[in-house]
Design an enzyme around this catalytic site. Structure first.
Site, PDB file in Angstrom:
ATOM      1  N   GLU A   9      -6.034   8.824  22.139  1.00  0.00           N
ATOM      2  CA  GLU A   9      -5.194   9.503  23.137  1.00  0.00           C
ATOM      3  C   GLU A   9      -4.087   8.565  23.645  1.00  0.00           C
ATOM      4  O   GLU A   9      -3.770   8.530  24.834  1.00  0.00           O
ATOM      5  CB  GLU A   9      -6.066  10.092  24.250  1.00  0.00           C
ATOM      6  CG  GLU A   9      -7.010  11.125  23.628  1.00  0.00           C
ATOM      7  CD  GLU A   9      -7.682  12.017  24.638  1.00  0.00           C
ATOM      8  OE1 GLU A   9      -7.069  12.359  25.660  1.00  0.00           O
ATOM      9  OE2 GLU A   9      -8.829  12.415  24.362  1.00  0.00           O
ATOM     10  N   PRO A  45      -2.057  11.362   8.876  1.00  0.00           N
ATOM     11  CA  PRO A  45      -2.098  10.043   8.231  1.00  0.00           C
ATOM     12  C   PRO A  45      -0.835   9.228   8.520  1.00  0.00           C
ATOM     13  O   PRO A  45      -0.903   8.014   8.691  1.00  0.00           O
ATOM     14  CB  PRO A  45      -2.215  10.383   6.747  1.00  0.00           C
ATOM     15  CG  PRO A  45      -2.902  11.710   6.718  1.00  0.00           C
ATOM     16  CD  PRO A  45      -2.428  12.431   7.946  1.00  0.00           C
ATOM     17  N   THR A  92      -2.563   4.609  22.262  1.00  0.00           N
ATOM     18  CA  THR A  92      -3.035   3.217  22.321  1.00  0.00           C
ATOM     19  C   THR A  92      -2.555   2.589  23.621  1.00  0.00           C
ATOM     20  O   THR A  92      -1.691   3.137  24.313  1.00  0.00           O
ATOM     21  CB  THR A  92      -2.424   2.407  21.167  1.00  0.00           C
ATOM     22  OG1 THR A  92      -0.991   2.474  21.281  1.00  0.00           O
ATOM     23  CG2 THR A  92      -2.844   2.958  19.802  1.00  0.00           C
ATOM     24  N   GLY A  95       0.767   8.762  13.799  1.00  0.00           N
ATOM     25  CA  GLY A  95      -0.199   8.327  14.811  1.00  0.00           C
ATOM     26  C   GLY A  95       0.544   8.178  16.113  1.00  0.00           C
ATOM     27  O   GLY A  95       0.897   9.163  16.758  1.00  0.00           O
ATOM     28  N   ARG A 113     -33.462 -12.321  33.897  1.00  0.00           N
ATOM     29  CA  ARG A 113     -33.455 -13.407  32.928  1.00  0.00           C
ATOM     30  C   ARG A 113     -33.453 -14.775  33.620  1.00  0.00           C
ATOM     31  O   ARG A 113     -32.580 -15.049  34.448  1.00  0.00           O
ATOM     32  CB  ARG A 113     -32.208 -13.257  32.038  1.00  0.00           C
ATOM     33  CG  ARG A 113     -31.944 -14.401  31.111  1.00  0.00           C
ATOM     34  CD  ARG A 113     -32.909 -14.401  29.951  1.00  0.00           C
ATOM     35  NE  ARG A 113     -32.470 -15.343  28.929  1.00  0.00           N
ATOM     36  CZ  ARG A 113     -33.256 -15.723  27.931  1.00  0.00           C
ATOM     37  NH1 ARG A 113     -34.471 -15.224  27.801  1.00  0.00           N
ATOM     38  NH2 ARG A 113     -32.802 -16.572  27.032  1.00  0.00           N
TER      39      ARG A 113
END
Lengths: 260, 379
Positions: free
Chosen positions: B363, B128, B365, B131, B268
């Protein structure tokens, strides 16, 4: 139990077009694949290997690049691969092809021979049965299921136009198999990694005894008169209606055409 | 460096594309919608050997290259990013640290079962409060006789619950900072080791992401991975390899979205012609294709260096940074090309856009990748 599976490298005909002027197949840029019916036959052979420790050999006749389908077969799990390649084999129709394959097969130990029903580039369904005739083997074509008794008998499901037949046959014999008979396994990662370390045996027309006058273009009585693309049919009519109305529309159309 | 595909890789791509198309793609929308882990696909992947591609044969692996492993993650992610990350987290984060740091005994015990897929692997580093600042580990491991006693929580753990083997990081000496972090191997069902709730995520919703909870969890002394105090280095090195896996996943997502967009713009019609006939479409798609190819070359280059035993840390960071941002750009534009339809679940591009976002986060940022790249330049 020794099994030989005859396979063929074919252009992926779902992506192929015909040159409208020359009337020949446009092969440039079209990926080559293992013929789907042959892959179905190979899967049966590999299942017999899984369950009865059968030894599986694949054989193909083709140009040197046909090596690719043999590597694929190694990656699926076959034990031995033979490539028949020689200019003498080139231009063969089904008879000359089966002459070459049958002559080669006489030099390989087998209990059963498996071929695909037909190749998607020629769609003749003749080579498998011709091999059986050359070798004097009983044959069952259009096979969709095989059950082995573990000794020498097979109970075989043969597809027919309006159903199927269950037949019993003893090895040695030859089967021609449909792609829809099973779902062929994927190559395994380990199989792919090892496939290129294994030896593909390359056989020329001098490797085994064969009457060369019966090979290749010279041994092919077939002459192609003309190849052409079939004209396209007119677009159909679409109805989005419930089933009762649909039945009425169909009945009326059939009456209009004097079919009923 | 020659990145042309050799015959072995060609055959491998033929197999993996066919597998992805026929076995993985049909389930992609459903596992996203139901947020369910694709157990059946995992079983099928075990059969063909997709869980041990770069692991040597002596440890039960397939003996392939990192290049092939990267190709596999790319091709799986091209149709389903969830399936791609299951293989990537297992291989790069679960098995690699054991292969690279384990004792012979650990390697012989864990790798064969992991490489066959019988035991999936996972990696527990994030907490927590730790990171990007991974050094702030709060989880502790204390040696008590012949056992390590673990206490603490790990969050956002991919494959959690389904994996059997967890490489977990914990402080063995808080006074030493990062040099007081050690790595451990923890098996599922060890008393004191439980899982928290499953995270509800924006994308890769079929992958299992849960918390790992350790409450006086006792593991054998022999389960220390690498030397005591070397955990941080092990984690960083593992993430270098993991980044190639995630870059491959991002590349696959980008390629998949591009495939879908080319198909759609051909079909399209607006203002009386196909979208693909407009030069704006062609130019934008040309730009996207160029970016995807550039990303692929970065991924191939990093894999090549890893396979060749060359340093690849910055290369892994660059390929992950670029591929992740490419995935985000391509998927966002893919949704735009699809217009209102692209925003609905009738088309796969909205899922791909949601899936792409995580590749800029996990893995490391994109900011961490820039730190790694700059760190090499300003050493």
């Amino acid at each position: 139990m020794k099994i030989v599976v005859c396979i063929k490298q074919v252009p992926d005909t779902t992506e192929i077009k015909i040159d409208p002027v020359a009337g020949t197949l446009i092969r440039t840029g079209v990926p080559s694949i293992m013929n789907p019916d042959d892959k179905g036959g190979l899967e049966f052979a590999l299942q017999l290997k899984d369950n009865y420790n059968a030894q599986v050999t694949v054989i193909t006749m083709g140009p040197p690049q046909a090596d690719a389908v043999l590597r694929e077969a190694f990656a699926m799990g076959v034990d031995r691969a033979i490539l028949l390649t020689d200019r003498v084999f080139a231009g063969a129709d089904t008879l000359a092809t089966s002459n070459a394959l049958a002559a080669a097969l006489k030099n390989i130990d087998y209990d059963i021979i498996i071929t695909g029903r037909q190749a998607i580039d020629g769609d003749t369904a003749q080579v498998g049965p011709q091999i059986a005739e050359h070798l004097g083997l009983p044959q069952i074509s259009y096979v969709t299921d095989l059950k082995f008794d573990g000794e020498k008998n097979f109970t075989v499901k043969k597809e027919t136009e309006d159903g199927y037949q269950l037949l019993s046959v003893d090895a040695p014999c030859l089967f021609t198999v449909l792609a829809s008979a099973n779902k062929a396994r994927y190559m395994s990662v380990a199989g792919i990694i090892d496939a290129f370390d294994k030896e593909v045996e390359v056989w020329s027309a001098d490797t085994f005894p064969v009457d060369k006058s019966k090979l290749g273009l010279n041994g092919s009585p077939t002459r192609v008169k003309k190849s052409f693309t079939k004209g396209t049919k007119a677009a159909g009519q679409m109805y989005e209606v419930d089933s009762e109305q649909a039945v009425e529309i169909i009945i009326n159309k059939l009456k209009e055409k004097f079919i009923i | 460096m020659d990145f042309s595909i050799n015959k072995k890789e060609e055959l491998f791509l033929q197999m993996i594309r066919s597998f992805a198309e026929n076995e993985v793609k049909p389930l992609a929308a459903e596992i996203d919608d139901q947020e369910c882990f694709p157990i059946e696909t995992v079983e099928k992947m075990k059969k063909i050997g997709l869980f041990g591609i770069p692991i040597p044969k002596e440890y039960g692996g397939q003996g392939g290259t990192n290049q092939m492993y990267s190709m596999a993650v790319e091709e799986l992610s091209r149709v389903c990013a969830t399936t791609g990350v299951i293989v990537s987290a297992h291989t790069s984060l679960g098995m690699s640290p054991i292969l690279e740091n384990g004792t012979e005994e650990q390697k012989q015990y864990y790798l064969p079962k992991m490489a066959s897929g019988e035991w999936l692997g996972a990696f527990g580093l994030t907490e927590p409060n730790a990171g990007t600042d991974a050094a702030m580990q709060q989880t502790t491991a204390v040696l008590d006789g012949d056992e390590w006693v673990l206490n603490g929580n790990k969050i956002f753990i991919t494959n959690a619950g389904y994996a059997h083997v967890y490489v977990v990081f914990a402080m063995t000496d808080k006074s030493l900072g990062t040099k007081g972090i050690s790595a451990f191997i923890v098996e599922k069902d060890t008393p004191g080791f439980t899982f928290g709730k499953k995270e509800l995520k924006m994308g890769i919703r079929g992958s299992a992401t849960r918390e790992l909870i350790f409450e006086n969890c006792r593991i054998p002394k022999a389960n220390l991975l690498g030397k005591e105090g070397k955990g941080f280095a092990i984690a960083m090195k593992t993430l270098d390899g993991g980044r190639i896996g995630i870059a491959s996943q991002a590349l696959g997502i980008a390629q998949g979205a591009l495939d879908e967009t080319i198909k759609y713009t051909k079909e399209r019609k607006q203002f009386g012609r196909a979208l693909a006939a407009f030069q704006n479409t062609q130019f934008q798609i040309a730009n996207l294709e160029t970016r995807v190819q550039a990303a692929r070359l970065l991924v191939r280059s990093a894999s090549y260096k890893k396979d060749s035993g060359l340093p690849y840390s910055a290369d892994a960071a660059m390929c992950k940074l670029f591929a992740a941002e490419t995935a985000m750009e391509v998927t966002t534009k893919a949704v735009q090309f699809h217009g209102g339809y692209g925003y609905t679940r009738e088309y796969p591009v909205e899922r791909m856009m949601r899936d792409a976002k995580i590749t800029e986060i996990y893995e490391g940022t994109s900011e961490v990748q820039r730190m790694v790249i700059a760190g090499k330049l300003f050493k």
